[in-house]
Design a protein around this motif. Structure first.
Motif, PDB file in Angstrom:
ATOM      1  N   ARG A  31       0.828  -1.201   0.000  1.00 28.23           N
ATOM      2  CA  ARG A  31       0.000   0.000   0.000  1.00 28.23           C
ATOM      3  C   ARG A  31       0.867   1.256   0.000  1.00 28.23           C
ATOM      4  NH1 ARG A  31      -4.033   2.790  -1.972  1.00 28.23           N
ATOM      5  NH2 ARG A  31      -5.003   4.229  -0.465  1.00 28.23           N
ATOM      6  N   MET A  32       1.968   1.240   0.724  1.00 28.88           N
ATOM      7  CA  MET A  32       2.881   2.376   0.718  1.00 28.88           C
ATOM      8  C   MET A  32       3.386   2.659  -0.691  1.00 28.88           C
ATOM      9  SD  MET A  32       5.242   1.737   4.092  1.00 28.88           S
ATOM     10  CE  MET A  32       6.422   3.008   3.580  1.00 28.88           C
ATOM     11  N   ALA A  33       3.827   1.622  -1.379  1.00 28.76           N
ATOM     12  CA  ALA A  33       4.339   1.789  -2.744  1.00 28.76           C
ATOM     13  C   ALA A  33       3.245   2.303  -3.668  1.00 28.76           C
ATOM     14  CB  ALA A  33       4.896   0.460  -3.249  1.00 28.76           C
ATOM     15  N   GLU A  34       2.045   1.799  -3.496  1.00 33.01           N
ATOM     16  CA  GLU A  34       0.909   2.245  -4.312  1.00 33.01           C
ATOM     17  C   GLU A  34       0.643   3.732  -4.094  1.00 33.01           C
ATOM     18  OE1 GLU A  34      -3.894   1.331  -4.857  1.00 33.01           O
ATOM     19  OE2 GLU A  34      -2.705   0.194  -3.402  1.00 33.01           O
ATOM     20  N   LEU A  35       0.627   4.157  -2.832  1.00 35.34           N
ATOM     21  CA  LEU A  35       0.382   5.565  -2.520  1.00 35.34           C
ATOM     22  C   LEU A  35       1.446   6.479  -3.116  1.00 35.34           C
ATOM     23  CD1 LEU A  35      -0.630   5.168   1.232  1.00 35.34           C
ATOM     24  CD2 LEU A  35      -2.136   5.959  -0.612  1.00 35.34           C
ATOM     25  N   ALA A  36       2.678   5.972  -3.180  1.00 38.11           N
ATOM     26  CA  ALA A  36       3.790   6.767  -3.717  1.00 38.11           C
ATOM     27  C   ALA A  36       3.930   6.637  -5.220  1.00 38.11           C
ATOM     28  CB  ALA A  36       5.088   6.340  -3.046  1.00 38.11           C
ATOM     29  N   GLY A  37       3.116   5.792  -5.831  1.00 38.76           N
ATOM     30  CA  GLY A  37       3.194   5.596  -7.283  1.00 38.76           C
ATOM     31  C   GLY A  37       4.421   4.832  -7.710  1.00 38.76           C
ATOM     32  N   ARG A  38       4.874   3.899  -6.876  1.00 32.94           N
ATOM     33  CA  ARG A  38       6.069   3.108  -7.190  1.00 32.94           C
ATOM     34  C   ARG A  38       5.672   1.666  -7.488  1.00 32.94           C
ATOM     35  NH1 ARG A  38      10.720   5.912  -5.724  1.00 32.94           N
ATOM     36  NH2 ARG A  38      10.128   8.114  -5.545  1.00 32.94           N
ATOM     37  N   ALA A  39       6.259   1.110  -8.552  1.00 35.83           N
ATOM     38  CA  ALA A  39       5.916  -0.243  -8.986  1.00 35.83           C
ATOM     39  C   ALA A  39       6.667  -1.312  -8.195  1.00 35.83           C
ATOM     40  CB  ALA A  39       6.183  -0.408 -10.482  1.00 35.83           C
ATOM     41  N   ASP A  40       7.918  -1.042  -7.884  1.00 34.55           N
ATOM     42  CA  ASP A  40       8.743  -2.033  -7.191  1.00 34.55           C
ATOM     43  C   ASP A  40       8.657  -1.813  -5.682  1.00 34.55           C
ATOM     44  OD1 ASP A  40      10.974  -3.463  -6.013  1.00 34.55           O
ATOM     45  OD2 ASP A  40      11.737  -3.706  -8.054  1.00 34.55           O
ATOM     46  N   VAL A  41       7.922  -2.676  -5.019  1.00 40.70           N
ATOM     47  CA  VAL A  41       7.684  -2.495  -3.589  1.00 40.70           C
ATOM     48  C   VAL A  41       8.971  -2.583  -2.785  1.00 40.70           C
ATOM     49  CG1 VAL A  41       6.495  -3.419  -1.565  1.00 40.70           C
ATOM     50  CG2 VAL A  41       5.319  -3.350  -3.773  1.00 40.70           C
ATOM     51  N   LYS A  42       9.769  -3.613  -3.049  1.00 36.57           N
ATOM     52  CA  LYS A  42      10.987  -3.806  -2.271  1.00 36.57           C
ATOM     53  C   LYS A  42      11.949  -2.635  -2.422  1.00 36.57           C
ATOM     54  CE  LYS A  42      14.749  -7.029  -1.259  1.00 36.57           C
ATOM     55  NZ  LYS A  42      15.731  -5.933  -1.124  1.00 36.57           N
ATOM     56  N   ASP A  43      12.163  -2.177  -3.645  1.00 37.92           N
ATOM     57  CA  ASP A  43      13.066  -1.047  -3.863  1.00 37.92           C
ATOM     58  C   ASP A  43      12.571   0.198  -3.134  1.00 37.92           C
ATOM     59  OD1 ASP A  43      14.754  -2.576  -5.353  1.00 37.92           O
ATOM     60  OD2 ASP A  43      14.241  -1.682  -7.288  1.00 37.92           O
ATOM     61  N   PHE A  44      11.256   0.402  -3.172  1.00 38.00           N
ATOM     62  CA  PHE A  44      10.693   1.582  -2.517  1.00 38.00           C
ATOM     63  C   PHE A  44      10.880   1.502  -0.999  1.00 38.00           C
ATOM     64  CE2 PHE A  44       7.001   3.659  -0.461  1.00 38.00           C
ATOM     65  CZ  PHE A  44       7.335   4.968  -0.767  1.00 38.00           C
ATOM     66  N   ILE A  45      10.587   0.349  -0.423  1.00 33.90           N
ATOM     67  CA  ILE A  45      10.724   0.194   1.024  1.00 33.90           C
ATOM     68  C   ILE A  45      12.185   0.323   1.443  1.00 33.90           C
ATOM     69  CG2 ILE A  45      10.433  -1.379   2.973  1.00 33.90           C
ATOM     70  CD1 ILE A  45       7.833  -0.146   1.878  1.00 33.90           C
TER      71      ILE A  45
END
Length: 240
Positions: A31-45
């Protein structure tokens, strides 16, 4: 010593416990990645965690806390459009905390809250944490708002324990002097030193015997009472 009329509770590790829940945590990260508009969850986290480290250092050094928008705009996601970020910053912070685990009231917590309230004590919360909305939402959803006359969060007042000012704010909201209040917390350094500095009437340390064995108690951080089971707070002579 004045008669005790109020009790303040710390949250993390005291009134609320965070437990690992992989499914819950992975959902929050997605959900965090979705809110930030990022496709790669692991990279974003991974990016957020790397950026959180210097923020955490600043907060601990200065005894200060950022609100939700400042946290993300200045520290964690400065490249995101400010207008878009403003709309999602509160949920981003909430989901970031959910990504650490699922929180619940400590065993015996509700019994203590209701017991002290029924005895006529004024209750408050003083807690260091990021997130402006999570705690008011939790109190409302669980039907606990009525019990607390003061809810002082570092993310709202921008002051972190052990700064004595955060305790002064809590006492002012309860309409009590510091020496009329008890503080219940789990951290010798952060919680008890600040409470002692402002003149809180008594400090209760909630800690397991195993953790206590690894701690060093000094004159500066010495609690007045130690409990290993949260419900035992109701039996303390100072709160009868």
């Amino acid at each position: 010593m004045k008669k005790i009329k109020g009790v303040f509770f710390d949250l993390g590790g005291t009134l609320r416990i965070c437990e690992e829940n992989p499914g819950h945590q992975e959902k929050a990260k997605a959900r965090m990645a979705e809110l930030a508009g990022r496709a790669d969850v692991k990279d974003f986290i991974d990016m957020v965690e790397a950026r959180y480290a210097p923020y955490r250092d600043w907060a601990l050094t200065e005894n200060r806390e950022a609100g939700d928008f400042e946290l993300w705009h200045k520290w964690l996601l400065p490249e995101m459009d400010a207008g878009a970020l403003e709309k999602v910053c509160h949920e981003l912070t909430f989901q970031y905390r959910q990504a650490k685990g699922k929180r619940r009231v400590v065993d015996g917590g509700l019994q203590v809250i209701r017991g002290l309230y029924e005895r006529g004590y004024r209750l408050g919360i003083i807690s260091n944490l990021i997130g402006e909305d999570e705690i008011p939402d939790w109190l409302r959803e669980d039907g606990l708002t009525q019990y607390f006359g003061a809810v002082i969060l570092s993310s709202v007042c921008r002051i972190r324990k052990p700064d004595p000012e955060i305790y002064r704010l809590g006492c002012e909201e309860l309409g009590l002097e510091p020496e009329e209040c008890v503080s219940v917390a789990d951290n010798l350094g952060r919680d008890i030193t600040g409470a002692k500095a402002v003149g809180i009437g008594a400090n209760v340390l909630f800690i397991s015997p195993e953790k206590l064995a690894k701690k060093t108690i000094t004159d500066e951080n010495r609690p007045d009472f130690i409990v290993h089971q949260f419900k035992d707070i109701l039996d303390l002579p100072i709160l009868q």
